[in-house]
Write an enzyme that holds these catalytic residues in place. Structure first.
Site, PDB file in Angstrom:
ATOM      1  CG  ASP A 299      -8.737 -11.917 -28.550  1.00  0.00           C
ATOM      2  OD1 ASP A 299      -9.051 -12.630 -29.687  1.00  0.00           O
ATOM      3  OD2 ASP A 299      -7.961 -11.087 -28.744  1.00  0.00           O
ATOM      4  CG  PHE A 317      -0.011 -10.357 -33.090  1.00  0.00           C
ATOM      5  CD1 PHE A 317       0.456  -9.598 -32.325  1.00  0.00           C
ATOM      6  CD2 PHE A 317       0.200 -10.385 -34.750  1.00  0.00           C
ATOM      7  CE1 PHE A 317       1.317  -8.751 -32.725  1.00  0.00           C
ATOM      8  CE2 PHE A 317       1.122  -9.284 -34.885  1.00  0.00           C
ATOM      9  CZ  PHE A 317       1.859  -8.513 -33.998  1.00  0.00           C
ATOM     10  N   GLY A 318      -1.459 -13.658 -30.394  1.00  0.00           N
ATOM     11  CA  GLY A 318      -2.458 -14.363 -29.801  1.00  0.00           C
ATOM     12  C   GLY A 318      -2.290 -15.363 -28.781  1.00  0.00           C
TER      13      GLY A 318
END
Length: 417
Positions: A299, A317-318
């Site tokens: 991801d 996010f991330g």
């Protein structure tokens, strides 16, 4: 074009590998032949090129975060030779014309093999299913709205039936928005302690339960992206025991981090799904070890420095992961003695290839495409952002000592790193 890789460690033997016209022609203890180029592996480990079924290269639309060139170079640096790119770029890859454009761009700009997903629904909303048959015919590896859960059961069911008709997987980011509560980390005692809004684990598991029923009814191959909760692991386990065509992935950050490790408001620990509880993390490890979870996927989600500064309330996010995934997995699972290297390769090469029917990804066999990586498994190094080839430096693992450093990566016999 002939390339000779000398003195590589494979299956506890030292071998030479001859590459001719992009394919592996020979694997022998010693090969003496005149070639165009020679690479000396110096007794370091050769493995088949890694495969990641879940990456974000941000291009087009967000090239300040990453480009196909920088993302693919980062992938090669991480030992990956094939990746599957998500469609949530700008414009979204939700129609045949945009899909054809992405195929051309991936081929032109990438230094590795980049397979492309199409979107499940137009503009990643939950209303109108895309032209799945046409994009499948053009070469879509599967269909996903990653970054958004499909909120409509009817839309998801229609997409599943279309995907089944063209024998392509539906890859689901499972998230019920009505249960997210505007959360920026996992709901629980640590979110309360830090005064941050928490995201309920039910947002994942409840939509997954819905989708598993729909997948069983449609008969499609349903793949669960970035599983993060113990309830999700158990749901997948039950679905598999009932014969459903279900696969699942887990990301390294969910295996090695949990919300008890968020001791301050730290944007580098913000991802979606969020880091869950220690109990969830142990369930993920258990699910990977017993085969409930089929594979590891990064991801890989690069962001600019400014987007990951400040508070978790406002940061994106991330996290990035494609340059650290193998090293983290090798260090924690193989170097520790928990599993052997072959098991790790099943999670990071063989299962992704087999479950997603990636026919042109090499598996280090004679006649295969020469997709392979030379790894130094013996000497530790520290993860450093300055070594990343990705534009994104947003990793929570900076400074960690690991084993499994990529020395060289070959794609179709051509040096990519």
């Amino acid at each position: 074009m002939k390339t000779l890789i000398k003195n590589a460690r494979k299956d506890d033997r030292i071998v030479d590998i001859l590459v001719e016209n992009g394919k592996i022609a020979q694997i022998k203890p010693e090969i003496s032949i005149k070639t165009d180029q020679v690479y000396n592996a110096h007794h370091n480990q050769v493995i088949p090129g890694l495969v990641d079924v879940h990456v974000h290269f941000r291009d087009p639309g967000y090239q300040y975060k990453e480009t196909i060139l920088t993302g693919s170079k980062a992938a090669a640096h991480g030992g990956f030779t094939t990746v599957l790119a998500m469609p949530n770029v700008k414009p979204v890859v939700d129609n045949p014309e945009q899909f054809e454009y992405m195929l051309r761009k991936n081929h032109k700009d990438g230094v590795i093999k980049i397979k492309q997903y199409g979107a499940i629904s137009n503009d990643l909303t939950s209303h109108h299913v895309t032209n799945i048959p046409k994009m499948a015919k053009l070469g879509a590896v599967g269909f996903t709205n990653d970054g958004q859960g499909v909120q409509s059961a009817g839309t998801m069911y229609r997409a599943m039936k279309l995907a089944k008709s063209v024998n392509k997987p539906i890859v689901a980011h499972v998230e019920d928005n009505s249960l997210d509560n505007g959360g920026v980390m996992n709901a629980g005692i640590n979110a309360k302690r830090l005064g941050l809004p928490g995201m309920s684990p039910l947002s994942e598991s409840s939509q997954l339960a819905r989708d598993l029923v729909l997948a069983r009814a449609s008969g499609c191959h349903y793949h669960v992206a970035h599983v993060s909760t113990k309830e999700s692991v158990e749901l997948v386990r039950i679905a598999k025991s009932h014969g459903a065509n279900v696969t699942a992935e887990v990301s390294p950050h969910h295996l090695f981090l949990d919300d008890s490790m968020i001791t301050r408001d730290n944007p580098m620990m913000k991802m979606n799904p969020p880091l869950r509880s220690p109990e969830d993390r142990l369930a993920l490890i258990g699910g990977l070890l017993d085969g409930t979870i089929d594979m590891v996927a990064t991801d890989h989600a690069p962001h600019s420095r400014s987007e990951k500064n400040g508070s978790m309330l406002t940061a994106a996010f991330g996290v990035v992961g494609i340059e650290t995934s193998f090293s983290l997995m090798y260090t924690h699972f193989v170097k520790s003695g928990l599993v052997n290297l072959n098991t790790l390769l099943h999670w990071m090469v063989y299962n992704p290839i087999n479950k997603f029917h990636l026919n042109n990804a090499g598996q280090l066999q004679i006649g295969d495409p020469a997709d392979l990586t030379i790894m130094d498994l013996d000497h530790p190094y520290r993860i450093s952002a300055k070594d990343f080839l990705s534009k994104g430096k947003n990793s929570p693992f900076i400074g960690e000592k690991v084993y499994g450093k990529t020395l060289a990566t070959f794609v179709n016999g051509k040096r990519a790193y």
